[in-house]
Design an enzyme around this catalytic site. Structure first.
Site, PDB file in Angstrom:
ATOM      1  N   ARG A 185       0.915  -1.262  -0.135  1.00  0.00           N
ATOM      2  CA  ARG A 185       0.163   0.139   0.195  1.00  0.00           C
ATOM      3  C   ARG A 185       0.867   0.921  -0.274  1.00  0.00           C
ATOM      4  O   ARG A 185       0.606   1.979  -0.453  1.00  0.00           O
ATOM      5  CB  ARG A 185      -0.857   0.341   1.020  1.00  0.00           C
ATOM      6  CG  ARG A 185      -2.213  -0.909   0.723  1.00  0.00           C
ATOM      7  CD  ARG A 185      -1.626  -1.981   0.578  1.00  0.00           C
ATOM      8  NE  ARG A 185      -3.057  -2.983   0.570  1.00  0.00           N
ATOM      9  CZ  ARG A 185      -3.756  -3.513   1.617  1.00  0.00           C
ATOM     10  NH1 ARG A 185      -3.115  -4.124   2.015  1.00  0.00           N
ATOM     11  NH2 ARG A 185      -4.917  -4.949   0.874  1.00  0.00           N
ATOM     12  N   ASP A 214       0.022  -6.539  -3.627  1.00  0.00           N
ATOM     13  CA  ASP A 214      -1.410  -6.555  -3.172  1.00  0.00           C
ATOM     14  C   ASP A 214      -1.778  -5.552  -4.557  1.00  0.00           C
ATOM     15  O   ASP A 214      -1.225  -5.960  -5.593  1.00  0.00           O
ATOM     16  CB  ASP A 214      -1.436  -5.485  -1.931  1.00  0.00           C
ATOM     17  CG  ASP A 214      -2.864  -6.753  -1.042  1.00  0.00           C
ATOM     18  OD1 ASP A 214      -4.364  -6.038  -1.476  1.00  0.00           O
ATOM     19  OD2 ASP A 214      -2.518  -7.047   0.059  1.00  0.00           O
ATOM     20  N   HIS A 281      -6.783 -10.555  -4.118  1.00  0.00           N
ATOM     21  CA  HIS A 281      -5.449  -9.132  -4.126  1.00  0.00           C
ATOM     22  C   HIS A 281      -4.748  -9.135  -4.721  1.00  0.00           C
ATOM     23  O   HIS A 281      -3.309  -9.040  -4.766  1.00  0.00           O
ATOM     24  CB  HIS A 281      -4.942  -9.129  -2.071  1.00  0.00           C
ATOM     25  CG  HIS A 281      -5.922  -8.501  -1.173  1.00  0.00           C
ATOM     26  ND1 HIS A 281      -6.380  -7.402  -1.124  1.00  0.00           N
ATOM     27  CD2 HIS A 281      -6.006  -9.399  -0.626  1.00  0.00           C
ATOM     28  CE1 HIS A 281      -7.050  -7.602  -0.487  1.00  0.00           C
ATOM     29  NE2 HIS A 281      -7.086  -8.557   0.759  1.00  0.00           N
ATOM     30  N   GLU A 345     -10.004 -12.609   2.243  1.00  0.00           N
ATOM     31  CA  GLU A 345     -10.194 -11.705   1.357  1.00  0.00           C
ATOM     32  C   GLU A 345     -10.686 -11.590   0.154  1.00  0.00           C
ATOM     33  O   GLU A 345     -10.543 -11.002  -1.133  1.00  0.00           O
ATOM     34  CB  GLU A 345     -10.206  -9.977   1.571  1.00  0.00           C
ATOM     35  CG  GLU A 345     -10.210  -9.981   2.443  1.00  0.00           C
ATOM     36  CD  GLU A 345      -9.416  -8.035   3.674  1.00  0.00           C
ATOM     37  OE1 GLU A 345     -10.513  -7.929   4.141  1.00  0.00           O
ATOM     38  OE2 GLU A 345      -8.564  -7.673   2.603  1.00  0.00           O
ATOM     39  N   TRP A 411      -5.944 -14.268  11.697  1.00  0.00           N
ATOM     40  CA  TRP A 411      -6.373 -12.802  11.933  1.00  0.00           C
ATOM     41  C   TRP A 411      -7.887 -11.996  12.459  1.00  0.00           C
ATOM     42  O   TRP A 411      -8.083 -11.198  12.703  1.00  0.00           O
ATOM     43  CB  TRP A 411      -5.760 -11.873  10.695  1.00  0.00           C
ATOM     44  CG  TRP A 411      -6.767 -11.733   9.400  1.00  0.00           C
ATOM     45  CD1 TRP A 411      -6.684 -12.725   8.437  1.00  0.00           C
ATOM     46  CD2 TRP A 411      -8.157 -11.528   9.210  1.00  0.00           C
ATOM     47  NE1 TRP A 411      -7.780 -12.914   7.741  1.00  0.00           N
ATOM     48  CE2 TRP A 411      -8.559 -11.761   8.077  1.00  0.00           C
ATOM     49  CE3 TRP A 411      -8.447 -10.159   9.820  1.00  0.00           C
ATOM     50  CZ2 TRP A 411      -9.674 -10.771   7.582  1.00  0.00           C
ATOM     51  CZ3 TRP A 411      -9.307  -9.196   9.195  1.00  0.00           C
ATOM     52  CH2 TRP A 411      -9.942  -9.881   7.823  1.00  0.00           C
ATOM     53  N   PHE A 437      -2.063  -3.834  14.350  1.00  0.00           N
ATOM     54  CA  PHE A 437      -1.165  -1.826  14.534  1.00  0.00           C
ATOM     55  C   PHE A 437      -1.313  -0.892  14.086  1.00  0.00           C
ATOM     56  O   PHE A 437      -1.249  -0.168  14.499  1.00  0.00           O
ATOM     57  CB  PHE A 437       0.983  -2.658  14.579  1.00  0.00           C
ATOM     58  CG  PHE A 437       1.118  -2.914  16.619  1.00  0.00           C
ATOM     59  CD1 PHE A 437      -0.019  -4.121  17.135  1.00  0.00           C
ATOM     60  CD2 PHE A 437       2.241  -3.098  16.581  1.00  0.00           C
ATOM     61  CE1 PHE A 437       0.240  -4.126  18.245  1.00  0.00           C
ATOM     62  CE2 PHE A 437       2.703  -3.657  17.251  1.00  0.00           C
ATOM     63  CZ  PHE A 437       1.858  -4.176  18.507  1.00  0.00           C
ATOM     64  N   ASP A 438      -1.939  -1.112  12.040  1.00  0.00           N
ATOM     65  CA  ASP A 438      -2.950  -0.346  12.106  1.00  0.00           C
ATOM     66  C   ASP A 438      -4.308   0.374  12.904  1.00  0.00           C
ATOM     67  O   ASP A 438      -4.384   1.334  12.723  1.00  0.00           O
ATOM     68  CB  ASP A 438      -2.997  -0.250  10.980  1.00  0.00           C
ATOM     69  CG  ASP A 438      -3.913  -1.500  10.459  1.00  0.00           C
ATOM     70  OD1 ASP A 438      -3.261  -2.704  10.998  1.00  0.00           O
ATOM     71  OD2 ASP A 438      -4.488  -2.129   9.468  1.00  0.00           O
ATOM     72  N   TRP A 486      -0.621  -2.831   8.725  1.00  0.00           N
ATOM     73  CA  TRP A 486      -1.561  -2.934   7.273  1.00  0.00           C
ATOM     74  C   TRP A 486      -0.549  -0.942   6.925  1.00  0.00           C
ATOM     75  O   TRP A 486      -1.754  -0.322   7.777  1.00  0.00           O
ATOM     76  CB  TRP A 486      -2.030  -2.767   6.899  1.00  0.00           C
ATOM     77  CG  TRP A 486      -2.316  -4.667   7.580  1.00  0.00           C
ATOM     78  CD1 TRP A 486      -3.035  -5.073   8.349  1.00  0.00           C
ATOM     79  CD2 TRP A 486      -2.641  -5.525   5.980  1.00  0.00           C
ATOM     80  NE1 TRP A 486      -3.114  -6.402   8.616  1.00  0.00           N
ATOM     81  CE2 TRP A 486      -2.540  -6.487   6.965  1.00  0.00           C
ATOM     82  CE3 TRP A 486      -1.977  -5.774   5.335  1.00  0.00           C
ATOM     83  CZ2 TRP A 486      -2.599  -8.489   6.436  1.00  0.00           C
ATOM     84  CZ3 TRP A 486      -1.172  -7.226   4.000  1.00  0.00           C
ATOM     85  CH2 TRP A 486      -2.356  -8.173   5.272  1.00  0.00           C
ATOM     86  N   THR A 487      -0.816  -0.548   6.334  1.00  0.00           N
ATOM     87  CA  THR A 487      -0.336   0.949   5.250  1.00  0.00           C
ATOM     88  C   THR A 487      -1.471   1.598   5.140  1.00  0.00           C
ATOM     89  O   THR A 487      -0.008   2.606   4.210  1.00  0.00           O
ATOM     90  CB  THR A 487       0.856   0.829   5.450  1.00  0.00           C
ATOM     91  OG1 THR A 487       1.797  -0.128   4.101  1.00  0.00           O
ATOM     92  CG2 THR A 487       1.993   0.214   6.517  1.00  0.00           C
ATOM     93  N   GLU A 488      -1.822   1.265   4.619  1.00  0.00           N
ATOM     94  CA  GLU A 488      -3.467   1.797   3.679  1.00  0.00           C
ATOM     95  C   GLU A 488      -2.965   3.684   4.715  1.00  0.00           C
ATOM     96  O   GLU A 488      -3.077   4.354   3.024  1.00  0.00           O
ATOM     97  CB  GLU A 488      -5.029   1.790   3.743  1.00  0.00           C
ATOM     98  CG  GLU A 488      -5.140   0.347   3.394  1.00  0.00           C
ATOM     99  CD  GLU A 488      -5.024  -0.601   4.113  1.00  0.00           C
ATOM    100  OE1 GLU A 488      -5.858  -1.618   3.445  1.00  0.00           O
ATOM    101  OE2 GLU A 488      -4.035  -1.166   5.162  1.00  0.00           O
TER     102      GLU A 488
END
Length: 800
Positions: A185, A214, A281, A345, A411, A437-438, A486-488
């Site tokens: 991301r 992704d 993804h 997903e 998860w 952690f997001d 996750w870094t969105e």
């Protein structure tokens, strides 16, 4: 460095046997809540066993770090210790190769007969004659050196330091102590990756799970398929060219860079586990090779939409040949036992709509698409197994039946791990509610962008990886645990550090320390200030959310406005520290008033408060709460509530790929453009002023798209409605939205309000078309007649 199956269970069993064998000896002094002396040690994670003794040893610039000739592992650990100590305490120690350890030295030695036999374990002894670290493995020596570094940095002083006399016998509870970083991301530089690996090593974490592909980007060079990085590594942001948003965003790691990072990690006893997501993804890969691997011939753009996108790998021989060729290059780069294939997903619409895929299912005798995914994962797993590797995937791979060779990373809570472990599969725990952690660390207005499912430090610390329903044999399948980032909503290295630290300390203690040494929250908090000082010395941008002082008004702002005074309570999330405060806006110090009970102030007042550790070290930056008519009539985005049936689930930046300090952030509900201003005091209010923004609606909602609610508009552009009491209540104002559709624009809205008295909820909702931009609220202010005359709505283009 590969991980062996069931190592965690074996280590735990061996640890219990040793504990019993040594009962009455060193174990009798193991650190716990009742052992005040041991609890004072500045160590994170807490060692398995600690025995204190009288005396100390002073380490100064004259102290030598000694290693035996030919002991390469000891030499590497010694140099790492010396370098780290020089950077953080500015204390320079010489490393010398010596056959016999001199007196008054630090001695590191690889010893097949060291006192601790568990994998990765070590013994550390301090007395008046010196310091000795011994271990049966390279990793054990390294971890012993990291523990000694913490003992040598108990404060923020420089130079010589006294180390208390003690004996430590230490080893990890779990073999998998992981941290996942998503770079698909938002790309992070190799330098950022290495800084993270350094921190992992200091915390005794040993698995770096690297999410490399992704929908939004393919970040690993595959030489056989150059389009993966020429096309798949780059995207055009939705706000390209406006407000500092780049025209082209992305990046990738060359194979040379990857080899360098893998070697860097291995030198710190960290295994790098790559993840290439499949079968879902996959949009970035399909964008590069649509006819080769796609279910259709359509070439999509690399996605700019966070969330769930529809593109899948095909299930024909050409798709599998592509995947196998990619995996060949991946396995050549990464020596890890495990290869992570995602599996999460994957919505199956493309498979359902494809005649070729449906024909394949009939040929294979597969009844549904979940079964096809199971077959897909099994085929990949068998290919990896034939090359001496093991497949691990997210817990969706349980759907349709789990292939015999697969391991599960859970998860969606812990049930997937429980089910898999009971079925005999190895598992790693990474539940979103406890280890993602997001998720933001608090709901405070000064938190950056992220998910609003708050994950405080205390909740990470409370997580127990081994469910009570597992028997001893099943528990052996729990390899360990892992935090995921996750870094969105995290475009920069600063965001990454803020999200990870200090929650990494709670993660490390749960992963390393035995349960009896890691179940004392107050003891953990007492050891944390020393770690925060180390972060400051290393320039790590840690979050101070757990210790930031919050100011709470009895009865809320409306009561304070009515009485022209406020009864104030102070506290922080961790319920820890000595809180000092001022009421005149001056900086609080240890000489300021100590908070003991709620107190009363007359308006106007400016409260500044700060929590201090027992030694006077500030635990957080001072927080300020202004109490005057303007501030008490204003609600920030963080102060607004979700409308009934809604959920303000995200805090998003003005532009999705804008890496700029101080970028405004907005709490949003993707399904309802609706907020509640709670308990507004309307006496004397003549107008409302709204700081609003037009954001990118870049969210892949898949089947949830139908849940997005459209509110009836009175104009093509739409407006912001203000309703009294409820969202079906009387319309007090309709504020027309400005023309335009480009994201990243801030603007002001203002309108008069009819007279009302008393306290009322206000419902604010945008009626703009839901296929256009996403509108958000930054702040809402209620104005009296004088204030209304001074306010004029303006547009704030380019994020200014």
């Amino acid at each position: 460095m590969g991980l062996r199956t069931r190592t965690a269970g074996v280590a735990l069993r061996q640890g219990v046997l040793l504990f019993v064998a040594l009962a009455g000896g060193i174990c009798s002094s193991m650190a716990h809540a009742g052992d005040a002396a041991a609890a004072a040690l500045p160590l994170l994670p807490m060692p398995a066993q600690v025995q204190r003794a009288p005396g100390h040893f002073e380490v100064s610039a004259a102290t030598v770090i000694s290693v035996s000739p030919g002991d390469a592992a000891a030499a590497r650990a010694a140099h790492e210790l010396a370098n780290l100590l020089n950077r953080t305490r500015h204390l320079t120690l010489a490393v010398r190769v010596q056959g016999t350890a001199p007196a008054h030295a630090i001695r590191l030695q690889r010893d097949p007969h060291a006192a601790v036999e568990q994998a990765e374990g070590y013994a550390l002894d301090v007395d008046a004659q010196g310091i000795r670290i011994s271990a049966r493995s390279d990793a054990g020596l390294f971890y012993g050196a990291m523990t000694l570094w913490q003992l040598l940095t108990p404060d923020n002083a420089r130079g010589a330091v006294r180390v208390p006399a003690l004996a430590i016998r230490d080893w990890p509870r779990f073999a998998w102590r992981g941290l996942m970083l998503d770079v698909a991301r938002h790309y992070q530089s190799p330098a950022t990756i290495k800084r993270l690996l350094d921190a992992m090593a200091e915390h005794k974490l040993n698995v770096f799970h690297w999410h490399l592909t992704d929908d939004q980007g393919w970040r690993i060079e595959i030489r056989r398929y150059p389009e993966l990085t020429r096309i798949g590594a780059w995207r055009t942001p939705p706000g390209a060219g406006s407000g500092g948003e780049p025209e082209r965003y992305g990046g990738f790691y060359t194979q040379a860079q990857i080899r360098d990072i893998v070697a860097y990690a291995a030198a710190r006893h960290i295994t790098v586990v790559p993840e290439l997501d499949m079968p879902g993804h996959a949009q970035a890969a399909v964008a590069a090779y649509p006819r080769l691997i796609g279910v259709t011939d359509e070439r999509p753009a690399v996605s700019v939409d966070w969330g769930v996108n529809p593109y899948l790998y095909g299930v024909d021989d050409a798709s599998f040949a592509f995947i196998e060729h990619v995996l060949d290059e991946v396995m050549a780069l990464f020596p890890s036992t495990y290869i992570h294939v995602g599996g999460d997903e994957a919505i199956k619409d493309q498979w359902k709509a494809s005649p070729a895929v449906q024909a394949k299912m009939r040929t294979l005798g597969i009844k549904n698409e979940d079964g096809l995914q199971s077959w897909f994962i099994d085929r990949i797993g068998r290919y990896l197994a034939a090359h001496g590797r093991r497949l691990i995937g997210w817990d969706e791979i349980l759907e349709g039946g789990l292939p015999a060779s697969a391991s599960v990373m859970s998860w969606r809570g812990t049930q997937g791990a429980i089910d898999a472990a009971k079925a005999g599969h190895d598992v790693v725990l990474a539940p979103a509610g406890s280890l993602y952690f997001d998720n933001l660390q608090s709901a405070s207005a000064d938190e950056p962008s992220g998910r609003l499912a708050i994950l405080p430090l205390s909740k990470v610390y409370a997580f127990e990886p081994v469910d009570a329903s597992l028997d001893a044999e099943q528990a052996r399948h729990v390899l360990g645990l892992e935090a995921a980032l996750w870094t969105e909503y995290m475009p920069s290295g600063w965001h990454v550090q803020h999200a990870i630290f200090p929650r990494i300390d709670a993660l490390a203690e749960r992963a390393w320390s035995p349960p009896q040494a890691s179940h004392d929250w107050q003891d953990f908090l007492a050891r944390l200030p020393a770690q925060l000082r180390r972060y400051r010395m290393q320039g790590i941008a840690f979050a101070d959310s757990a210790f930031a002082v919050e100011t709470t008004l009895e009865g809320g702002p409306a009561a304070a406005l009515a009485a022209n005074k406020a009864r104030v309570s102070l506290g922080n999330q961790a319920h820890y520290g000595d809180i000092r405060y001022t009421v005149d806006g001056s900086a609080p110090t240890m000489a300021s008033a100590a908070y003991a009970a709620p107190f009363e102030v007359t308006l106007p007042a400016t409260i500044r408060a700060l929590a201090f550790a027992a030694d006077g070290t500030p635990l957080a930056a001072a927080r300020t709460r202004t109490l005057d008519r303007v501030a008490l009539s204003t609600r920030s985005s963080s102060d607004l509530h979700a409308c009934p049936g809604g959920d303000l689930g995200l805090r998003v930046p003005l532009l999705p790929d804008l890496d700029r300090a101080g970028t405004p952030v907005y709490n949003v509900d993707l399904f309802h453009s609706c907020w509640i201003y709670p308990q507004a005091r309307l006496d004397g209010v003549a107008a409302i002023h709204v700081d609003a923004a037009r954001l990118a609606r870049n969210y892949g909602l898949a089947h949830d798209q139908a849940k997005v609610v459209a509110y009836p508009a009175n104009s093509a552009q739409g407006e912001l409605e203000v309703r009294l009491d409820t969202c079906d209540g009387t319309v007090l104002a309709r504020l027309p939205l400005p023309a335009g559709g480009a994201p990243g624009v801030r603007f002001d809205l203002q309108g008069t309000l009819p007279p009302h008295a008393g306290n009322h909820d206000l419902c604010l909702r945008f009626t703009a078309p839901i296929r256009g931009p996403l509108y958000a609220i930054g702040a809402v202010q209620l104005l009296d007649h004088a204030m209304a005359a001074r306010h004029r709505p303006v547009s704030k283009e380019d994020g200014k």
